[in-house]
Design a protein around this motif. Structure first.
Motif, short mmCIF file in Angstrom:
data_model
loop_
_atom_site.label_atom_id
_atom_site.label_comp_id
_atom_site.label_asym_id
_atom_site.label_seq_id
_atom_site.Cartn_x
_atom_site.Cartn_y
_atom_site.Cartn_z
N ILE A 92 -0.60 -1.44 5.47
CA ILE A 92 -1.45 -0.41 4.88
C ILE A 92 -0.95 -0.15 3.48
O ILE A 92 0.17 0.32 3.31
CB ILE A 92 -1.40 0.88 5.73
CG1 ILE A 92 -1.81 0.58 7.17
CG2 ILE A 92 -2.28 1.96 5.12
CD1 ILE A 92 -1.51 1.71 8.13
N PRO A 93 -1.74 -0.49 2.45
CA PRO A 93 -1.28 -0.25 1.07
C PRO A 93 -1.15 1.24 0.79
O PRO A 93 -1.96 2.05 1.25
CB PRO A 93 -2.36 -0.89 0.21
CG PRO A 93 -3.54 -1.07 1.09
CD PRO A 93 -3.06 -1.08 2.50
N GLN A 94 -0.11 1.59 0.07
CA GLN A 94 0.11 2.99 -0.29
C GLN A 94 -0.89 3.38 -1.37
O GLN A 94 -1.05 2.65 -2.36
CB GLN A 94 1.52 3.18 -0.80
CG GLN A 94 1.84 4.61 -1.17
CD GLN A 94 3.29 4.78 -1.60
OE1 GLN A 94 4.09 3.88 -1.41
NE2 GLN A 94 3.60 5.91 -2.18
N PRO A 95 -1.56 4.51 -1.20
CA PRO A 95 -2.52 4.92 -2.23
C PRO A 95 -1.79 5.33 -3.52
O PRO A 95 -0.68 5.84 -3.47
CB PRO A 95 -3.23 6.12 -1.61
CG PRO A 95 -2.30 6.62 -0.56
CD PRO A 95 -1.50 5.44 -0.09
N LYS A 96 -2.43 5.11 -4.65
CA LYS A 96 -1.85 5.47 -5.95
C LYS A 96 -1.92 6.99 -6.17
O LYS A 96 -1.11 7.57 -6.87
CB LYS A 96 -2.59 4.77 -7.08
CG LYS A 96 -2.56 3.27 -6.99
CD LYS A 96 -1.32 2.72 -7.64
CE LYS A 96 -1.43 1.21 -7.71
NZ LYS A 96 -0.30 0.54 -7.16
N GLU A 97 -2.91 7.62 -5.56
CA GLU A 97 -3.09 9.06 -5.72
C GLU A 97 -1.89 9.82 -5.10
O GLU A 97 -1.50 9.55 -3.97
CB GLU A 97 -4.38 9.49 -5.02
CG GLU A 97 -4.70 10.95 -5.17
CD GLU A 97 -5.98 11.32 -4.44
OE1 GLU A 97 -5.98 12.35 -3.77
OE2 GLU A 97 -6.96 10.55 -4.54
N ALA A 141 1.20 9.60 -6.07
CA ALA A 141 2.47 8.92 -6.24
C ALA A 141 3.30 9.65 -7.29
O ALA A 141 2.77 10.11 -8.30
CB ALA A 141 2.25 7.47 -6.65
#
Length: 151
Positions: free
Chosen positions: A15-20, A22
């Motif tokens: 599951i890619p980590q969201p940029k929002e 960060a």
């Protein structure tokens, strides 16, 4: 255990980590770590400690970039020491037996324990004025013979 088996079998979900949201700010660069001397002692201490060990908070002393490491707030009377002019500082630092004492714009003190020069050499701040002193090793005739035999 199940998660380890999924990873070992290459079946674990990705599951890619969201940029929002960060908070990673990136690696601090050396050119951005110069010490601004027009601050209270607590801010100077936080700046030096915040950049300790990488990239290292730095200033210019005698035309040379010097990086400061290992600071602590000093809550005592002004110690005896040898004055050291620091570019941009409103008051000279003091090289004492415990390290380099620098002053904030509030008159309070910060003790810096180690200094690193542009050539990479690191010394205790208390040895600033004796850093250039070197003593030559002198061997006795017997030691010279042993050294020659070893060579």
């Amino acid at each position: 255990v199940e998660a380890v088996h999924l990873i070992a079998d290459g079946k674990a979900p990705r599951i890619p980590q969201p940029k929002e949201g960060a908070t990673y700010e990136g690696i601090q660069k050396k050119e951005n770590a110069e010490i601004s001397w027009d601050q209270p002692a607590a801010a100077l201490h936080n700046w030096i400690r915040g950049h300790d060990k990488v990239p290292g908070a730095w200033t210019t002393i005698n035309g040379q970039v010097v990086t400061f490491y290992g600071s602590s707030l000093l809550d005592a009377s002004v110690p005896a020491g040898q004055e050291l002019t620091i570019k941009g500082a409103s008051r000279p630092g003091l090289v004492t037996k415990n390290g380099l004492v620098v002053f904030g714009n509030d008159g309070k003190m910060v003790l810096v324990r180690n200094l690193q020069f542009e050539d990479g050499k690191t010394i205790p701040a208390s040895k600033y004025f004796s850093a250039d002193e070197t003593t030559a090793l002198e061997l006795t005739e017997e030691e010279k013979k042993i050294a020659e035999d070893i060579r």
